[in-house]
Design a protein around this motif. Structure first.
Motif, mmCIF file in Angstrom:
data_model
loop_
_atom_site.group_PDB
_atom_site.id
_atom_site.type_symbol
_atom_site.label_atom_id
_atom_site.label_comp_id
_atom_site.label_asym_id
_atom_site.label_seq_id
_atom_site.Cartn_x
_atom_site.Cartn_y
_atom_site.Cartn_z
ATOM 1 N N SER A 51 -23.959 11.093 -3.965
ATOM 2 C CA SER A 51 -23.317 9.802 -4.217
ATOM 3 C C SER A 51 -21.844 10.014 -4.549
ATOM 4 C CB SER A 51 -24.019 9.085 -5.370
ATOM 5 O OG SER A 51 -23.356 7.881 -5.692
ATOM 6 N N VAL A 54 -19.510 4.206 -5.901
ATOM 7 C CA VAL A 54 -20.464 3.185 -6.337
ATOM 8 C C VAL A 54 -19.705 1.872 -6.515
ATOM 9 C CG1 VAL A 54 -20.216 3.707 -8.812
ATOM 10 C CG2 VAL A 54 -22.327 2.645 -7.960
ATOM 11 N N LEU A 64 -26.437 -2.102 -6.603
ATOM 12 C CA LEU A 64 -25.172 -1.398 -6.411
ATOM 13 C C LEU A 64 -25.165 -0.697 -5.059
ATOM 14 C CD1 LEU A 64 -26.401 -0.584 -9.539
ATOM 15 C CD2 LEU A 64 -23.989 -0.047 -9.800
ATOM 16 N N TRP A 65 -24.001 -0.697 -4.410
ATOM 17 C CA TRP A 65 -23.824 0.048 -3.170
ATOM 18 C C TRP A 65 -23.344 1.464 -3.485
ATOM 19 C CZ3 TRP A 65 -25.689 -1.958 1.106
ATOM 20 C CH2 TRP A 65 -25.760 -3.347 1.248
ATOM 21 N N THR A 66 -23.804 2.406 -2.690
ATOM 22 C CA THR A 66 -23.287 3.764 -2.784
ATOM 23 C C THR A 66 -23.260 4.376 -1.397
ATOM 24 O OG1 THR A 66 -23.476 5.902 -3.950
ATOM 25 C CG2 THR A 66 -25.525 4.864 -3.229
ATOM 26 N N ALA A 268 -17.859 9.001 -8.729
ATOM 27 C CA ALA A 268 -17.965 7.573 -8.428
ATOM 28 C C ALA A 268 -17.773 6.739 -9.683
ATOM 29 C CB ALA A 268 -19.332 7.276 -7.815
ATOM 30 N N TYR A 279 -19.840 1.376 -14.121
ATOM 31 C CA TYR A 279 -20.902 2.315 -13.745
ATOM 32 C C TYR A 279 -20.278 3.621 -13.258
ATOM 33 C CZ TYR A 279 -23.963 -1.838 -13.439
ATOM 34 O OH TYR A 279 -24.667 -2.991 -13.698
ATOM 35 N N THR A 281 -21.683 7.395 -11.198
ATOM 36 C CA THR A 281 -22.738 8.242 -10.660
ATOM 37 C C THR A 281 -22.139 9.603 -10.343
ATOM 38 O OG1 THR A 281 -22.380 7.604 -8.351
ATOM 39 C CG2 THR A 281 -23.933 6.280 -9.622
ATOM 40 N N LEU A 292 -27.435 7.703 -13.206
ATOM 41 C CA LEU A 292 -26.672 6.460 -13.095
ATOM 42 C C LEU A 292 -26.403 5.986 -14.502
ATOM 43 C CD1 LEU A 292 -25.576 3.899 -11.640
ATOM 44 C CD2 LEU A 292 -27.932 3.015 -11.679
#
Length: 298
Positions: A51, A54, A64-66, A268, A279, A281, A292
């Motif tokens: 990842s 994020v 959430l998109w990653t 991220a 957030y 990651t 996360l």
């Protein structure tokens, strides 16, 4: 994965600890604005191990998109707050040369939320053109998860840096102007801008704006209201408050350190869509987990 020889593991740990960051590395993180990291879960999916960006989804609240970087499929993932993959979306007809960041923000059509995938990595300084893939956020159907789908229509925004090829791992989208920013990954980060509207038919030469005393930037994000900026490296997070009508260049002159979890390879960061926190990651490295984290606003 086979266990690594002890000397290689030691080398990794030592080199990570000596990664250069900003001039404020000796200062303590300011815990007045945001709380210490709260681990929400782990990204335990076997197909998601690197990842590199994020971005919380506006179209799919609570998700959430990653995305992953070089050598992985041309795919973005939608994960829940536990780190579980709820959707996999492949970008048709392109390769993942080195996707290094992802953002969610406004775009050409008012009222729509867009995903920006950043093909900007270049460790060997071989590629003169960087590409941002932009498309409206997909909506996750809740009746059958995980979703596996293909995105066939998306914009190609081709960007070139005025001072030649550079490695980069961080982008920002200004929600007020839709300008695109790229931050280089080197001893002192350089900030570049491509003003909106960016061409979809020819390569846009970015404008070099300033050098920032933060080393080896791995991700960055602007808050949904455009008033706060986060810039992270592997082991440090810098926060910047942006005044009304203040340029991003001027805002980035006033750093404050924020709490950041000690991650195996933290690459991220993304703001919550309501501004309630941020957030982070990490890539999964050796035998370490891929957590996360969420950092709540106080």
């Amino acid at each position: 994965m086979q266990s690594l020889p002890f000397f290689l593991l030691t080398l990794f740990v030592v080199s990570s600890c000596h990664e250069k960051s900003s001039s404020s590395t000796t200062s303590q993180a300011d815990s007045m604005l945001f709380a210490q990291p709260e681990q929400l879960g782990d990204l335990n999916d076997g197909l998601l191990s690197e990842s590199s960006g994020v971005a919380p989804s506006k179209q799919n609240p609570g998700y959430l998109w990653t995305e992953e970087d070089s050598g992985n499929p041309a795919e973005i993932q939608l994960i829940n707050q536990k780190g579980e993959v709820a959707g996999r979306y492949t970008l048709a007809g392109v390769d993942n040369r080195d996707w290094e960041d992802i953002a969610v923000g406004p775009g050409p059509l008012p009222g729509k939320s867009y995903v920006y995938v950043a093909e900007i990595g270049d460790n060997k300084l071989r590629y003169p053109v960087k590409i941002i893939y932009r498309f409206p956020e997909p909506t996750l159907p809740r009746n059958k998860l995980p979703v596996v789908d293909t995105i066939r229509n998306f914009d190609h925004i081709r960007l070139q840096l005025p001072d030649g090829p550079k490695n980069a791992e961080a982008i920002m989208v200004d929600p007020g102007t839709l300008d695109l920013y790229v931050l280089s990954k080197e001893d002192n980060c350089v900030l570049y801008r491509a003003s909106y509207p960016q061409s979809l038919t020819k390569t846009t030469m970015m404008q070099r704006l300033s050098s920032i005393p933060i080393g080896y930037v791995t991700s960055a994000a602007i808050s949904p209201d455009g008033q706060e900026i986060l810039v992270r490296s592997y082991h440090q997070l810098d926060y910047f408050r942006r005044g009304v009508d203040e340029s991003i260049v001027d805002a980035l002159k006033k750093p404050r350190l924020l709490p950041l979890a000690e991650e195996p390879q933290g690459e991220a960061i993304g703001w919550a869509t309501d501004g309630s926190g941020y957030y982070t990651t990490s890539e999964r490295t050796f035998f370490f987990a891929q957590p996360l984290y969420f950092y709540r606003r106080r």
